[in-house]
Design a protein around this motif. Sequence first.
Motif, PDB file in Angstrom:
ATOM      1  N   ALA A  10      11.249  -0.389   3.062  1.00  0.00           N
ATOM      2  CA  ALA A  10      10.511  -0.778   1.851  1.00  0.00           C
ATOM      3  C   ALA A  10      10.219   0.437   0.980  1.00  0.00           C
ATOM      4  O   ALA A  10      10.347   0.390  -0.247  1.00  0.00           O
ATOM      5  N   ALA A  11       9.822   1.551   1.613  1.00  0.00           N
ATOM      6  CA  ALA A  11       9.539   2.777   0.854  1.00  0.00           C
ATOM      7  C   ALA A  11      10.799   3.286   0.158  1.00  0.00           C
ATOM      8  O   ALA A  11      10.769   3.700  -1.010  1.00  0.00           O
ATOM      9  N   LYS A  12      11.923   3.248   0.854  1.00  0.00           N
ATOM     10  CA  LYS A  12      13.178   3.717   0.281  1.00  0.00           C
ATOM     11  C   LYS A  12      13.593   2.844  -0.905  1.00  0.00           C
ATOM     12  O   LYS A  12      14.044   3.354  -1.938  1.00  0.00           O
ATOM     13  N   GLU A  13      13.409   1.535  -0.780  1.00  0.00           N
ATOM     14  CA  GLU A  13      13.767   0.621  -1.873  1.00  0.00           C
ATOM     15  C   GLU A  13      12.860   0.834  -3.082  1.00  0.00           C
ATOM     16  O   GLU A  13      13.319   0.775  -4.236  1.00  0.00           O
ATOM     17  N   MET A  14      11.562   1.089  -2.836  1.00  0.00           N
ATOM     18  CA  MET A  14      10.640   1.331  -3.948  1.00  0.00           C
ATOM     19  C   MET A  14      11.034   2.589  -4.710  1.00  0.00           C
ATOM     20  O   MET A  14      10.992   2.623  -5.954  1.00  0.00           O
ATOM     21  N   ALA A  15      11.425   3.630  -3.973  1.00  0.00           N
ATOM     22  CA  ALA A  15      11.847   4.874  -4.637  1.00  0.00           C
ATOM     23  C   ALA A  15      13.135   4.664  -5.421  1.00  0.00           C
ATOM     24  O   ALA A  15      13.292   5.182  -6.540  1.00  0.00           O
TER      25      ALA A  15
ATOM     26  N   GLN B  21       0.809  -1.212   0.000  1.00  0.00           N
ATOM     27  CA  GLN B  21       0.000   0.000   0.000  1.00  0.00           C
ATOM     28  C   GLN B  21       0.852   1.276   0.000  1.00  0.00           C
ATOM     29  O   GLN B  21       0.317   2.381  -0.036  1.00  0.00           O
ATOM     30  N   ILE B  22       2.163   1.143   0.060  1.00  0.00           N
ATOM     31  CA  ILE B  22       3.039   2.315   0.011  1.00  0.00           C
ATOM     32  C   ILE B  22       2.964   2.943  -1.375  1.00  0.00           C
ATOM     33  O   ILE B  22       3.005   2.248  -2.385  1.00  0.00           O
TER      34      ILE B  22
END
Length: 334
Positions: A84-89, A4-5
């Motif tokens: 997880a958010a940092k990896e997605m970016a 959901q990020i």
Amino acid sequence: MIEQIKIIESANDADAVAILPGETVSFFVVSLPDLPSAKLNKILPGVMADYLAGNVDEVHISIIKKQENGQYLIGVCDHKIMIAAKEMATKKGKIIKAAWPDYALIKAPTSGIAIYNDGERILARRSDETGFCVNVNVLDHVVKGHQTHEATPSEDMPDGVGLASGKYSPRAPIMAYFQPAYRLGLISLAVLIVWIISMSLMIADNEKQRQSYVDASTQIFKKTYPDVKRIVNVEAQMRNLASNEYDGSGQAFLSLSDTIFKAVSQSGSVRLDSLSYDKNSGKPVMNITIITENYIEVTSFESMLENAGLNVTQGDSSQDGTMIFSSFMITGGV
């Protein structure tokens, strides 16, 4: 919750904003001394340990903003979500310059609770700028007694970096990644040394301590029940006598606790975090705290207790990552 990020990309540069699911972020209003941010960040883990039920080392703590009268808005999020958010970016070639829970896009109302219904979830923001996210079918249970206003999330991002601070800031110093591991190593070494010393002392004094506890419990029993002449099994006799006290408090405790334990065992993933018993108010009262993964389980557990004939009053609720901590005050049914 990782799926959901959302990563909101900037069209002009490499910056991006991470929008995190509200279920994974908790906002608190905390009183802090008037110190520089660097010093506040050093004392925050110790301060927030009193607000969090889990391990403070497993969460990222960020100063969101300074309010009035020494109050600060503090954000807490599990390290797994931030990573997880940092990896997605990174996969998108972007660097996170700010990170916010989705309920932070709702403007804080002057009073009551502002809510937005997206069809399945409720995003809510309180007047003190804290917020939360719950399923639609449990909203009334969560906000009962509070005035609510309909609201719509803003398309403009809030001012500041939100949770993108410390080692999750766009240009965090490389040593910020090594300092936690260094501290953990020192703590582990200290714990190991203390454990070795304590175990050595415990082995040497084990029999002496055991006998002293036996003697102490026997003396307590004699003072509590002076008319009992023959002491065979202190624990068993104490339980039996307590359950037959004239005011029925011992039997009430056994009855209440038995019903609660049965409800926990029949509630799937509900776990019992703490339990205390009080009869000073004139009637037996059991105070418990349970751990669940969503508010539906909280409501179901409360219904099971009420169906068993108990009077249930819900107290405070808090969230640590995906874990929800809910307290109840329970008395016997009328």
